[in-house]
Design an enzyme around this catalytic site. Structure first.
Site, mmCIF file in Angstrom:
data_model
loop_
_atom_site.group_PDB
_atom_site.id
_atom_site.type_symbol
_atom_site.label_atom_id
_atom_site.label_comp_id
_atom_site.label_asym_id
_atom_site.label_seq_id
_atom_site.Cartn_x
_atom_site.Cartn_y
_atom_site.Cartn_z
ATOM 1 N N GLU A 38 -11.213 11.286 1.173
ATOM 2 C CA GLU A 38 -12.090 12.393 0.794
ATOM 3 C C GLU A 38 -11.260 13.670 0.950
ATOM 4 O O GLU A 38 -10.687 13.901 2.023
ATOM 5 C CB GLU A 38 -13.310 12.447 1.723
ATOM 6 C CG GLU A 38 -14.232 13.567 1.305
ATOM 7 C CD GLU A 38 -15.499 13.697 2.134
ATOM 8 O OE1 GLU A 38 -15.724 12.876 3.039
ATOM 9 O OE2 GLU A 38 -16.254 14.650 1.870
ATOM 10 N N ARG A 264 -9.682 0.719 12.840
ATOM 11 C CA ARG A 264 -9.024 2.002 12.623
ATOM 12 C C ARG A 264 -8.037 2.256 13.747
ATOM 13 O O ARG A 264 -8.138 1.679 14.836
ATOM 14 C CB ARG A 264 -10.035 3.130 12.507
ATOM 15 C CG ARG A 264 -10.780 3.475 13.784
ATOM 16 C CD ARG A 264 -11.967 4.384 13.517
ATOM 17 N NE ARG A 264 -11.556 5.713 13.123
ATOM 18 C CZ ARG A 264 -11.899 6.290 11.964
ATOM 19 N NH1 ARG A 264 -12.630 5.657 11.088
ATOM 20 N NH2 ARG A 264 -11.514 7.521 11.674
ATOM 21 N N LYS A 274 -11.128 14.266 11.210
ATOM 22 C CA LYS A 274 -10.874 15.456 10.392
ATOM 23 C C LYS A 274 -11.744 16.625 10.828
ATOM 24 O O LYS A 274 -11.320 17.773 10.772
ATOM 25 C CB LYS A 274 -11.099 15.132 8.913
ATOM 26 C CG LYS A 274 -9.895 14.443 8.285
ATOM 27 C CD LYS A 274 -10.027 14.346 6.777
ATOM 28 C CE LYS A 274 -10.790 13.117 6.386
ATOM 29 N NZ LYS A 274 -10.828 12.893 4.935
HETATM 30 P P1 ATP Z 1 -13.245 11.455 9.125
HETATM 31 O O1 ATP Z 1 -12.010 11.519 9.959
HETATM 32 O O2 ATP Z 1 -13.756 12.810 8.785
HETATM 33 O O3 ATP Z 1 -14.265 10.486 9.661
HETATM 34 P P2 ATP Z 1 -12.040 9.621 7.340
HETATM 35 O O4 ATP Z 1 -10.863 9.631 8.232
HETATM 36 O O5 ATP Z 1 -12.890 8.432 7.212
HETATM 37 O O6 ATP Z 1 -12.912 10.872 7.711
HETATM 38 P P3 ATP Z 1 -11.385 9.403 4.546
HETATM 39 O O7 ATP Z 1 -10.710 10.418 3.713
HETATM 40 O O8 ATP Z 1 -12.694 8.906 4.096
HETATM 41 O O9 ATP Z 1 -11.523 10.091 5.937
HETATM 42 O O10 ATP Z 1 -10.423 8.173 4.807
HETATM 43 C C1 ATP Z 1 -9.709 7.538 3.772
HETATM 44 C C2 ATP Z 1 -9.357 6.135 4.164
HETATM 45 O O11 ATP Z 1 -8.583 6.146 5.349
HETATM 46 C C3 ATP Z 1 -10.590 5.310 4.453
HETATM 47 O O12 ATP Z 1 -10.453 4.065 3.798
HETATM 48 C C4 ATP Z 1 -10.600 5.153 5.919
HETATM 49 O O13 ATP Z 1 -11.163 3.929 6.279
HETATM 50 C C5 ATP Z 1 -9.120 5.246 6.288
HETATM 51 N N1 ATP Z 1 -8.964 5.777 7.642
HETATM 52 C C6 ATP Z 1 -9.488 6.902 8.128
HETATM 53 N N2 ATP Z 1 -9.198 7.058 9.431
HETATM 54 C C7 ATP Z 1 -8.459 5.978 9.794
HETATM 55 C C8 ATP Z 1 -7.859 5.550 11.018
HETATM 56 N N3 ATP Z 1 -7.954 6.254 12.134
HETATM 57 N N4 ATP Z 1 -7.167 4.392 11.000
HETATM 58 C C9 ATP Z 1 -7.045 3.676 9.873
HETATM 59 N N5 ATP Z 1 -7.591 4.020 8.698
HETATM 60 C C10 ATP Z 1 -8.302 5.163 8.639
#
Ligand code: ATP
Ligand code: MG
Length: 565
Positions: A38, A264, A274
């Site tokens: 996003e 994650r 974020k």
């Molecule tokens: P926020 O941190 O605001 O919750 P988000 O990290 O989920 O948002 P996205 O832009 O939706 O932000 O993430 C893009 C992709 O990265 C998604 O498929 C998500 O599952 C993956 N992702 C996000 N954070 C992690 C993490 N800590 N470890 C592994 N993958 C991640």
């Protein structure tokens, strides 16, 4: 806190096994994955893990990985982030080729599918407020209750939905909901919201829309449009999978993607949200999204972490199905490993003490050939100017050295790396008793750093020429948070490390460092890994400390664990 040991190898994780089986069984001819950020912030090291997995699998199985911006919330999304995300993925070493997509490209199709659901009695317009919807939703232990608008006739729903799109209603006045089951044990199936009214300009579609699909409605259908075979996401989406599948089954979509979830990344001393990272930036706790203390890809890059080190880290930690916390030392270890192999060695003096070589001719200078990287002979040598007046590190001298201090002291001989042996003859102090200068002599027979008689000083020091050294600002970085689990006791911001950045002015570096480009990380001999900061100018060099040579935190951590064991 449970910590994960870096044992599992990159290949053979459970997702790769699923993909390999699907290829073996002929379920898919071409493997298509996607990375769906996003654009509401910059990417962080957690995203790097996902990128290495999504793009890595596509590469290993000869398929491709789409970059798809999940741009369904115009209130938080910006073009700056869209551009930054693309730059970061490229820098990490991955490429989507022609496969750049936006969920917003599918808004018209998604709208048509919402109409399809309404026509089949599977979606309805709800006039309840957000609060009322929450009250009707029930809890984990209690079923929800139906909205009074749930049984609206399709005709009325179609009319209201069209008028929502036409902009007749204010924000929050109505939503479109799937009509599934308010008593489902899975709260995500209790008539989830599919569309909300948001009167806001979108970075790509401008004012064309004032209703926007939710993540749940946009995501799976976008996967289906793009022919994604394996839609890999993090564990928090596991409970959304029944909804993902319900939508795919109830819509005339062109393909049948499947969602798989992995754990994650969580890192000690680090926050990967974020929302929090945005606050750190907006409230001025850091220099920006790319502050060298930020866990963002752009921050790690500015800090001097090589992309290869980040990819190695992702391979080391592997992909698991259970949440865990990885020691930040594992990331630092991976980065040190790469830098030890690749970084050129340089001389820099952070806290300078003047040395005058009394028997070296005044006004003379010579160029010493010094090895760039003892780990890599092909890295060659560089010229470092030597003169009568030099600077050494203040803490490399002690007037009254304790037993285990082998560096310079009155009457003692040490080696200056790549130059000569020098002996301290006299200590000069100012009126306040501060040491301001050391008077030394050198042995001309030791040029290059070896004595013909085979004598070997116990210490080798780094140094720079007082005539040729360049002044520099050096920024020393440490973990942004003081505790391994920031925020565990409530206030995350109270756990910020007040000493995460120390700025040293008046450092002196060998002249070749003026040529080191942003993006290149070097080792300041005996001090650590450093890289030029983008703030650096020819007149005012600025370096960031990437990492110390050894991991001081790991030692402290090990100590802490022993104490509590
Ligand atoms: P926020 O941190 O605001 O919750 P988000 O990290 O989920 O948002 P996205 O832009 O939706 O932000 O993430 C893009 C992709 O990265 C998604 O498929 C998500 O599952 C993956 N992702 C996000 N954070 C992690 C993490 N800590 N470890 C592994 N993958 C991640
Ligand atoms: Mg997300």
């Amino acid at each position: 806190m449970s910590t994960q040991t870096p044992a599992s190898p990159e290949r053979g994780d459970f997702i790769r096994e699923i993909v390999a089986a699907d290829v073996r069984n002929g379920r898919h001819e071409t493997i298509v994955t996607r990375f769906p950020p996003e654009p509401n912030g910059y990417l962080h090291i957690g995203h790097a893990k996902a990128i290495c997995l999504d793009f890595g699998i596509a590469r290993e199985f000869g398929g491709h990985c789409n970059l798809r911006f999940d741009d369904t919330n115009p209130l938080k999304e910006e073009q700056e982030y869209i551009d930054g995300i693309q730059a970061d993925i490229h820098w990490l070493g991955f490429d989507w080729g022609d496969h750049l997509y936006y969920a917003s490209d599918y808004f018209e199709q998604l709208y048509a599918w919402a109409v399809h659901l309404i026509e089949h009695g599977e979606a309805y317009v709800d006039d309840l407020t957000a609060d009322e919807i929450r009250e009707h939703r029930g809890t984990l232990t209690e079923a929800g209750t139906n909205s009074p608008y749930r049984d609206r006739p399709a005709e009325e729903n179609l009319d209201l939905f069209a008028r929502m799109r036409a902009g007749e209603f204010p924000n929050g006045a109505r939503v479109l909901r799937a009509r599934i089951d308010m008593a489902s044990p899975n709260i995500n199936l209790r008539d989830p919201v599919l569309y909300r009214i948001v009167h806001a300009a979108h970075p790509r579609t401008g004012d064309a829309w004032c209703i926007y699909p939710t993540y749940d409605f946009a995501h799976g259908q976008s996967d289906a449009i793009e022919g994604i075979t394996h839609s890999i996401c993090t564990l928090e989406f596991e409970v959304h999978r029944p909804l993902y599948d319900w939508l795919i089954e109830n819509l005339p979509v062109p393909s049948r993607p499947r969602q798989y979830e992995f754990a994650r990344l969580n890192l000690t001393y680090t926050v990967l949200s974020k929302r929090v990272l945005l606050r750190l930036v907006n409230e001025g706790h850091v220099r920006g999204w790319d502050d060298p203390r930020m866990p963002t890809i752009s921050g790690l890059r500015r800090r001097g972490f090589p992309a290869e080190g980040i990819r190695e880290f992702a391979a080391m930690i592997g992909v698991a199905k259970a949440d865990s916390v990885v020691e930040v030392g594992v990331l630092e270890h991976a980065v040190r490993d790469v830098l030890n192999r690749t970084a050129h060695r340089r001389f820099a003096v952070l806290d300078p003490l003047k040395v005058v070589i009394e028997n070296y001719p005044e006004g003379a200078s010579e160029e010493m050939d010094v090895v760039n990287n003892p780990e890599d002979p092909s890295a060659g040598t560089r010229k470092v100017p030597f003169t009568r007046e030099l600077w050494i590190e203040r803490d490399d001298f002690m007037e009254e050295p304790p037993a285990k201090f082998f560096r310079l002291a009155p009457g003692r001989e040490v080696r200056l790396r790549g130059a000569y042996f020098v002996t301290c003859r006299e200590v000069v102090k100012d009126a306040a008793g501060e040491i301001v200068e050391l008077r030394c002599t050198y042995d001309p027979a030791t040029r290059g750093g070896d004595a013909p008689d085979g004598r070997r000083p116990k210490a080798t020091l780094h140094w720079v020429s007082a005539n040729f050294a360049k002044p520099a600002e050096v920024r020393l970085y440490d973990h942004l948070f003081i505790r391994p689990d920031p925020g565990a006791e409530g206030d995350l911001f109270a756990d910020l490390n007040p000493e995460s950045e120390k700025v040293l002015l008046g450092c002196l570096v060998e002249p070749s460092l003026a040529e080191t480009a942003v993006g290149e990380t070097v080792q300041f001999e005996r001090l650590g890994y450093f890289c030029p900061d983008p703030d650096s100018t020819p007149g005012q060099l600025v370096f960031n400390r990437t990492l110390t040579l050894k991991d001081t935190w790991a030692k402290l951590g090990a100590q802490g664990r022993q104490d509590t064991a």
